[in-house]
Every structure is written in C-alpha cells, then in structure tokens.
Design a protein around this motif. Structure first.
Motif, PDB file in Angstrom:
ATOM      1  N   ASN A 228      38.502  60.250  29.665  1.00 41.06           N
ATOM      2  CA  ASN A 228      38.889  59.776  28.349  1.00 41.06           C
ATOM      3  C   ASN A 228      38.716  60.861  27.302  1.00 41.06           C
ATOM      4  O   ASN A 228      37.782  61.658  27.362  1.00 41.06           O
ATOM      5  CB  ASN A 228      38.016  58.583  27.940  1.00 41.06           C
ATOM      6  CG  ASN A 228      38.683  57.268  28.234  1.00 41.06           C
ATOM      7  OD1 ASN A 228      39.889  57.165  28.199  1.00 41.06           O
ATOM      8  ND2 ASN A 228      37.879  56.251  28.517  1.00 41.06           N
ATOM      9  N   LYS A 229      39.614  60.864  26.333  1.00 37.19           N
ATOM     10  CA  LYS A 229      39.343  61.623  25.117  1.00 37.19           C
ATOM     11  C   LYS A 229      38.298  60.846  24.320  1.00 37.19           C
ATOM     12  O   LYS A 229      37.954  59.722  24.666  1.00 37.19           O
ATOM     13  CB  LYS A 229      40.633  61.796  24.316  1.00 37.19           C
ATOM     14  CG  LYS A 229      41.669  62.700  24.999  1.00 37.19           C
ATOM     15  CD  LYS A 229      42.900  62.870  24.132  1.00 37.19           C
ATOM     16  CE  LYS A 229      43.926  63.761  24.832  1.00 37.19           C
ATOM     17  NZ  LYS A 229      45.141  63.940  23.995  1.00 37.19           N
ATOM     18  N   CYS A 230      37.796  61.462  23.282  1.00 33.56           N
ATOM     19  CA  CYS A 230      36.719  60.875  22.473  1.00 33.56           C
ATOM     20  C   CYS A 230      37.052  59.442  22.075  1.00 33.56           C
ATOM     21  O   CYS A 230      38.091  59.178  21.467  1.00 33.56           O
ATOM     22  CB  CYS A 230      36.514  61.729  21.227  1.00 33.56           C
ATOM     23  SG  CYS A 230      35.264  61.089  20.098  1.00 33.56           S
ATOM     24  N   CYS A 231      36.172  58.506  22.439  1.00 35.69           N
ATOM     25  CA  CYS A 231      36.406  57.102  22.114  1.00 35.69           C
ATOM     26  C   CYS A 231      35.084  56.329  22.134  1.00 35.69           C
ATOM     27  O   CYS A 231      34.044  56.843  22.547  1.00 35.69           O
ATOM     28  CB  CYS A 231      37.410  56.477  23.074  1.00 35.69           C
ATOM     29  SG  CYS A 231      36.927  56.609  24.807  1.00 35.69           S
ATOM     30  N   ARG A 232      35.163  55.083  21.714  1.00 32.54           N
ATOM     31  CA  ARG A 232      33.981  54.220  21.614  1.00 32.54           C
ATOM     32  C   ARG A 232      33.783  53.439  22.910  1.00 32.54           C
ATOM     33  O   ARG A 232      34.699  52.791  23.401  1.00 32.54           O
ATOM     34  CB  ARG A 232      34.137  53.233  20.452  1.00 32.54           C
ATOM     35  CG  ARG A 232      32.936  52.330  20.240  1.00 32.54           C
ATOM     36  CD  ARG A 232      33.250  51.222  19.241  1.00 32.54           C
ATOM     37  NE  ARG A 232      32.058  50.484  18.881  1.00 32.54           N
ATOM     38  CZ  ARG A 232      31.501  49.515  19.603  1.00 32.54           C
ATOM     39  NH1 ARG A 232      32.045  49.160  20.757  1.00 32.54           N
ATOM     40  NH2 ARG A 232      30.421  48.904  19.179  1.00 32.54           N
ATOM     41  N   HIS A 233      32.555  53.502  23.444  1.00 33.54           N
ATOM     42  CA  HIS A 233      32.180  52.732  24.620  1.00 33.54           C
ATOM     43  C   HIS A 233      31.238  51.601  24.212  1.00 33.54           C
ATOM     44  O   HIS A 233      30.562  51.686  23.171  1.00 33.54           O
ATOM     45  CB  HIS A 233      31.461  53.623  25.648  1.00 33.54           C
ATOM     46  CG  HIS A 233      32.304  54.736  26.180  1.00 33.54           C
ATOM     47  ND1 HIS A 233      32.876  54.705  27.433  1.00 33.54           N
ATOM     48  CD2 HIS A 233      32.666  55.919  25.620  1.00 33.54           C
ATOM     49  CE1 HIS A 233      33.556  55.829  27.633  1.00 33.54           C
ATOM     50  NE2 HIS A 233      33.443  56.581  26.551  1.00 33.54           N
ATOM     51  N   GLU A 234      31.175  50.563  25.026  1.00 33.05           N
ATOM     52  CA  GLU A 234      30.276  49.447  24.747  1.00 33.05           C
ATOM     53  C   GLU A 234      28.843  49.773  25.175  1.00 33.05           C
ATOM     54  O   GLU A 234      28.619  50.409  26.214  1.00 33.05           O
ATOM     55  CB  GLU A 234      30.747  48.178  25.461  1.00 33.05           C
ATOM     56  CG  GLU A 234      32.057  47.624  24.919  1.00 33.05           C
ATOM     57  CD  GLU A 234      32.438  46.310  25.576  1.00 33.05           C
ATOM     58  OE1 GLU A 234      31.731  45.901  26.524  1.00 33.05           O
ATOM     59  OE2 GLU A 234      33.436  45.701  25.158  1.00 33.05           O
ATOM     60  N   PHE A 260      28.581  53.362  21.659  1.00 33.95           N
ATOM     61  CA  PHE A 260      28.281  54.791  21.604  1.00 33.95           C
ATOM     62  C   PHE A 260      29.570  55.571  21.801  1.00 33.95           C
ATOM     63  O   PHE A 260      30.595  55.024  22.238  1.00 33.95           O
ATOM     64  CB  PHE A 260      27.237  55.194  22.659  1.00 33.95           C
ATOM     65  CG  PHE A 260      27.716  55.136  24.080  1.00 33.95           C
ATOM     66  CD1 PHE A 260      28.246  56.263  24.711  1.00 33.95           C
ATOM     67  CD2 PHE A 260      27.643  53.960  24.811  1.00 33.95           C
ATOM     68  CE1 PHE A 260      28.682  56.213  26.032  1.00 33.95           C
ATOM     69  CE2 PHE A 260      28.070  53.898  26.131  1.00 33.95           C
ATOM     70  CZ  PHE A 260      28.596  55.029  26.737  1.00 33.95           C
ATOM     71  N   CYS A 261      29.526  56.860  21.448  1.00 33.60           N
ATOM     72  CA  CYS A 261      30.715  57.706  21.504  1.00 33.60           C
ATOM     73  C   CYS A 261      30.604  58.706  22.647  1.00 33.60           C
ATOM     74  O   CYS A 261      29.555  59.317  22.853  1.00 33.60           O
ATOM     75  CB  CYS A 261      30.892  58.467  20.191  1.00 33.60           C
ATOM     76  SG  CYS A 261      31.145  57.389  18.756  1.00 33.60           S
ATOM     77  N   CYS A 304      32.209  67.915  19.082  1.00 32.39           N
ATOM     78  CA  CYS A 304      31.609  66.878  19.927  1.00 32.39           C
ATOM     79  C   CYS A 304      32.060  65.495  19.480  1.00 32.39           C
ATOM     80  O   CYS A 304      32.331  65.264  18.304  1.00 32.39           O
ATOM     81  CB  CYS A 304      30.080  66.962  19.860  1.00 32.39           C
ATOM     82  SG  CYS A 304      29.404  68.520  20.433  1.00 32.39           S
ATOM     83  N   CYS A 305      32.106  64.597  20.438  1.00 29.88           N
ATOM     84  CA  CYS A 305      32.468  63.202  20.151  1.00 29.88           C
ATOM     85  C   CYS A 305      31.276  62.508  19.515  1.00 29.88           C
ATOM     86  O   CYS A 305      30.183  62.453  20.094  1.00 29.88           O
ATOM     87  CB  CYS A 305      32.869  62.515  21.449  1.00 29.88           C
ATOM     88  SG  CYS A 305      33.495  60.835  21.226  1.00 29.88           S
ATOM     89  N   ALA A 306      31.455  61.991  18.311  1.00 30.61           N
ATOM     90  CA  ALA A 306      30.343  61.395  17.565  1.00 30.61           C
ATOM     91  C   ALA A 306      30.847  60.256  16.681  1.00 30.61           C
ATOM     92  O   ALA A 306      32.057  60.161  16.406  1.00 30.61           O
ATOM     93  CB  ALA A 306      29.664  62.451  16.695  1.00 30.61           C
ATOM     94  N   PRO A 307      29.946  59.367  16.223  1.00 36.50           N
ATOM     95  CA  PRO A 307      30.374  58.271  15.344  1.00 36.50           C
ATOM     96  C   PRO A 307      30.973  58.793  14.044  1.00 36.50           C
ATOM     97  O   PRO A 307      30.411  59.687  13.407  1.00 36.50           O
ATOM     98  CB  PRO A 307      29.064  57.514  15.073  1.00 36.50           C
ATOM     99  CG  PRO A 307      28.178  57.846  16.225  1.00 36.50           C
ATOM    100  CD  PRO A 307      28.511  59.258  16.584  1.00 36.50           C
ATOM    101  N   CYS A 339      34.851  56.330  16.547  1.00 38.10           N
ATOM    102  CA  CYS A 339      34.388  57.642  17.001  1.00 38.10           C
ATOM    103  C   CYS A 339      35.450  58.696  16.686  1.00 38.10           C
ATOM    104  O   CYS A 339      36.636  58.401  16.593  1.00 38.10           O
ATOM    105  CB  CYS A 339      34.138  57.629  18.509  1.00 38.10           C
ATOM    106  SG  CYS A 339      32.909  56.429  19.052  1.00 38.10           S
ATOM    107  N   ALA A 340      34.990  59.934  16.514  1.00 38.43           N
ATOM    108  CA  ALA A 340      35.909  61.047  16.273  1.00 38.43           C
ATOM    109  C   ALA A 340      35.225  62.349  16.677  1.00 38.43           C
ATOM    110  O   ALA A 340      34.012  62.399  16.866  1.00 38.43           O
ATOM    111  CB  ALA A 340      36.331  61.096  14.805  1.00 38.43           C
TER     112      ALA A 340
END
Length: 342
Positions: A228-234, A260-261, A304-307, A339-340
C-alpha cells in the motif's frame, strides 16, 4: 586484587535496567499528566448512582464522534418487582426484562443499590453468574465491594456476555449474585441493567455511509499482493489492556478505534501533507540518483507516512475529587483521521 569483570558487567547491567525503568516511568507519568489522570479517586468511596450514570452518558453520546464508529443508544432495563430474598443462605437471583431482538450489544452492566451492612463486614467479595439452568452457571465476574455501614451504596458488574446471549436467543433465566465467604444482606433497593445498543436501522445507515471512504483509508485502495501507499490502518485500543491503573476509572468508552499510518511514500505520490514534504520527496529522489553516479551518501531522508489529521476523543471518568460524580473529558488528538507523507 584482580579486576572482577563479571561484577563490573553486572553492576552496569543493573544500572542500565534501573535507568530504563526510570525513563519509561517518567514517560508514562508525563502521558498521564497530559491526559489529566495522574491521580486516582478513592476506590472505597466510588458511588455512582443510576441517575448520575444515565445523565452523564446521555451527554457523552451526544458529543461522541461517529467518524469511524457508530454511536450506540443507551438502554435501561429496570427490575421493578424487587422481592426480599434470604441472601445469608442462598444467592440473590434477578431476572431482567431483556429478550431476543435484532439489535447488537456493545457493552452492558448491572447496577445495584445495596443496603447498609449494619452487622456484617462492609468489605466483601462477590461473584456474579449467569443462570443457564437448574444447576448450570456461567461465570461473569468476581469483584471486591466496599459497602457502607451507614447508607446504601451503588455497585456495578459487567454483564455484556449475558445480555449478548439473551438478545441472540438464549433463554433469559437471570443473574445470580453470590457472597463469597460471607452472609451479608445483598437485597438491592434498586436494580437495573444499562446497555449500549446498536439498532438494525443505525447499522444499515452506517453501512451505506461507509461505502464512501477517505482518500487516506487503506480499505478502499488495497490491492492484493501489492504494498500500500501511505494510508490509514485500523487499530483498536482497549483501555484495560494498557498498563495504567488510572484507566480503570474510564466508564466509557471501553475501547476506541485509534488508527495508525503506514505505507510507501514515492516521489510521484499525490498524498503529501505539505508542499515542503512534496519538495523533500523530490529532493530525496534526486540525491538518490546522484548517489548512483557520485557514490556519495544521500543526506536527505525520504518522507514518512504520518497522521495529517487527528480527532479528539470524549472520555467519561469517575471524578477524582468527587467519586460520587462522573465527568466528561476531551482528550486531544487521540484518533488518526487521515494520513499523508510528511
């Protein structure tokens, strides 16, 4: 006198362990202080009435955000036909008016106003069972109660499994309260089950709303076999699993979806938090290509993938200054919304 290498290493090991423990404790205390729960109410004085509970929980549900979780309804099932039972010889039995339905239960508690313990010990241990048959019982909870010799006191027990089974069709034969090693009067002056319920209508509406997801939500963009590219997980957080006794005083919610991202942040991504992070991603790629030619170290880190967006969380807790009251607190930035790459 020779040098004792083993003793030296042992001393340093003890020092490092103590230092790490102190550091972790300091971090934990800082978190609790930031959340405003660095102290505990007196457990023996906690006495939350049914009226206080229903009033505060109603307010809490009105404030609760439904971005990731459906807001339940509060149901109160009162036991009006209270009859005196000889609890010094037999367990207390109670049958509440709950029957099969299409609804779902999130959590449920039985709340009892127990009488003053005039001639008996005021600190007792009791066991709550679900009655399954003449001789069959389902254990629900053991709990130490701090009762009063002067006035009635409210106590509560988790009965989620029992209510769940009744709603799903199991015969409701009631609950049984057993005084372990004691013969106290446990006849309640008031008794009710409070439950957080999700109705079929709300679940259907929620399912329709969830068909449109955010751009940073992994569930809409995941492809089998590909990263996955940067995204929000449960990420579901249950408060009782965390190593803080202060969290035991959280009445609602018992758990929440924190999120979390995680994911890749390629230079050509369209999910950057800022223009700066977009430029940084491009510069990292440029330097990475130069490394292959010049054999120099890439000093610009990749993004980095972050909120990129966080939401607050409403919490209902026992008031540490007045353990007969509940309070609704707002904990800031507790849930990842989007997330971004940054």
């Amino acid at each position: 006198m020779g040098f004792n290498c083993g003793a030296y290493i042992g001393a340093w090991t003890v020092f490092v362990i103590v230092y790490l423990n102190i550091t972790v404790a300091a971090v934990e205390f800082s978190l609790l202080a930031d959340l405003g729960i660095d102290s505990l109410p007196d457990k023996q004085k906690i006495n939350i009435s049914l009226e206080e509970y229903t009033s505060v929980i109603t307010t809490y549900l009105q404030l609760k955000d439904d971005t990731f979780e459906e807001v339940p309804e509060l149901r109160v099932y009162r036991l009006d036909n209270l009859r005196q039972q000889d609890t010094s010889k037999h367990p207390l039995k109670m049958v509440f008016p709950i029957s099969i339905s299409t609804e779902q239960v999130e959590s449920a508690s039985v709340r009892l106003l127990l009488p003053p313990q005039q001639n008996d010990s005021s600190t007792i241990t009791v066991r709550l069972n679900q009655i399954l048959g003449t001789r069959r019982r389902r254990f629900l909870q053991d709990k130490e109660l701090y009762l009063s010799s002067r006035s009635p006191k409210w106590c509560d027990f988790d009965v989620t499994p029992a209510v769940h089974s009744w709603i799903n069709g199991q015969r409701n034969l009631g609950l049984e309260l057993v005084c372990l090693g004691c013969r106290n009067n446990l006849n309640p002056q008031q008794a009710a089950i409070t439950a957080m319920i999700h109705t079929a209508q709300k679940r259907a509406k929620r399912s329709l709303e969830n068909s449109v997801k955010r751009i940073s939500d992994c569930s809409t963009r995941h492809r089998k076999g590909k990263k996955n590219k940067c995204c929000r997980h449960e990420m579901n957080v249950t408060f009782k699993d965390l190593p803080f006794p202060q969290l035991e005083n959280i009445v609602e919610p018992k758990s929440y979806e924190a999120g979390f991202c995680q994911g890749l942040c390629p230079a050509q991504s369209n999910n950057f938090a800022t223009n700066h992070s977009r430029i940084q991603g491009m510069m990292h790629q440029i330097k990475k290509n130069q490394v292959k030619v010049d054999n120099k170290k890439n000093t610009i880190p990749k993004t980095c993938c972050a909120p990129s967006k966080l939401a607050d969380l409403q919490i209902v807790m026992v008031n540490k200054d007045n353990p007969m009251k509940l309070t609704v607190q707002t904990w800031e930035k507790m849930q990842v919304v989007e997330c971004a790459c940054s």
